[in-house]
Design a protein around this motif. Structure first.
Motif, short mmCIF file in Angstrom:
data_model
loop_
_atom_site.label_atom_id
_atom_site.label_comp_id
_atom_site.label_asym_id
_atom_site.label_seq_id
_atom_site.Cartn_x
_atom_site.Cartn_y
_atom_site.Cartn_z
N GLN A 181 -8.61 -9.06 10.77
CA GLN A 181 -7.56 -9.19 9.76
C GLN A 181 -6.19 -9.11 10.44
O GLN A 181 -6.03 -8.41 11.44
N THR A 182 -5.22 -9.80 9.88
CA THR A 182 -3.87 -9.82 10.44
C THR A 182 -2.91 -9.11 9.49
O THR A 182 -2.91 -9.38 8.29
N ILE A 183 -2.12 -8.21 10.06
CA ILE A 183 -1.01 -7.60 9.32
C ILE A 183 0.21 -8.42 9.70
O ILE A 183 0.63 -8.42 10.86
N PRO A 184 0.79 -9.15 8.74
CA PRO A 184 1.92 -10.03 9.07
C PRO A 184 3.14 -9.23 9.55
O PRO A 184 3.21 -8.02 9.39
N PRO A 224 18.02 0.21 6.44
CA PRO A 224 17.35 -0.38 5.29
C PRO A 224 15.86 -0.10 5.29
O PRO A 224 15.25 0.14 6.33
N GLU A 225 15.28 -0.14 4.11
CA GLU A 225 13.84 0.01 3.97
C GLU A 225 13.18 -1.32 4.32
O GLU A 225 13.70 -2.38 3.98
N PRO A 226 12.04 -1.28 5.00
CA PRO A 226 11.38 -2.55 5.38
C PRO A 226 10.82 -3.28 4.17
O PRO A 226 10.45 -2.68 3.17
N LYS A 227 10.77 -4.59 4.29
CA LYS A 227 10.15 -5.44 3.28
C LYS A 227 8.75 -5.79 3.78
O LYS A 227 8.59 -6.52 4.74
N LEU A 228 7.75 -5.22 3.12
CA LEU A 228 6.37 -5.52 3.52
C LEU A 228 5.98 -6.87 2.93
O LEU A 228 6.22 -7.15 1.75
N PRO A 229 5.36 -7.71 3.75
CA PRO A 229 4.89 -9.00 3.24
C PRO A 229 3.65 -8.82 2.37
O PRO A 229 3.04 -7.75 2.36
#
Length: 173
Positions: A102-105, A56-61
């Motif tokens: 910065q945070t990448i969730p 599956p393709e990832p779901k980016l937040p």
């Protein structure tokens, strides 16, 4: 009764061996660097691997700290002894919007049976470097010219004149 129990055990063992192994879905996320300037770009690579022909393709937040642009994907499939393993790397370009840490969730994928999640990533966004404006270097002082005698000065002036002027004579005949 012992025969029935033995036959039952043999059938159960055969079914367990014949049944496909549980799907193994993994996802990892990484960036090309930990520090980026506010005017720069950051590459986020999300790799999804599984034991099926497609993953599956990832779901980016939602990421309020970055503008996100898809940059493409690469895929590899291997078949070893009839077992299919697929790995797909999705690349995204992230443009920072704010200065600071910065945070990448975490990024998640779900294939209908399993869910896999990455860990959060931390990125430091810095101010853009000022273009280096070099101040003109002062010229080193020229050595003082020595005074020439009048005859030498005249010869030097004549040499300069010859070098700078072109003479042409026309024929009037």
């Amino acid at each position: 009764m012992k025969r029935t129990a033995g036959a039952f055990t043999a059938c159960a063992l055969a079914l367990l061996l014949a049944a496909p192994a549980a799907a193994l879905l993994t996802v990892t996320a990484s960036t090309d660097r930990d520090t980026v300037e506010i005017s720069g770009n950051l590459y986020l690579t999300v790799t999804v691997s599984g034991d099926s022909a497609s993953v599956p393709e990832p779901k980016l937040p939602n990421m309020a700290s970055f503008n996100i642009y898809s940059s493409g994907r690469s895929q590899s499939i291997s078949i070893i002894n009839g077992k299919i393993t697929t790995s797909v790397s999705f690349t995204y370009i992230l443009t920072p919007r704010f200065i600071g840490l910065q945070t990448i969730p975490s990024v998640s994928v779900f294939n209908g049976r399993e869910k896999a999640v990455t860990s959060e990533l931390q990125v430091t966004v810095t101010k853009a470097r000022q273009p280096s404006t070099q101040q003109p270097q002062p010229r080193p002082p020229q050595p003082a010219r020595q005074q020439q005698r009048p005859a030498a000065a005249a010869r030097t002036a004549a040499n300069r004149a010859e070098q700078n002027f072109l003479r042409d004579d026309t024929n009037k005949k």
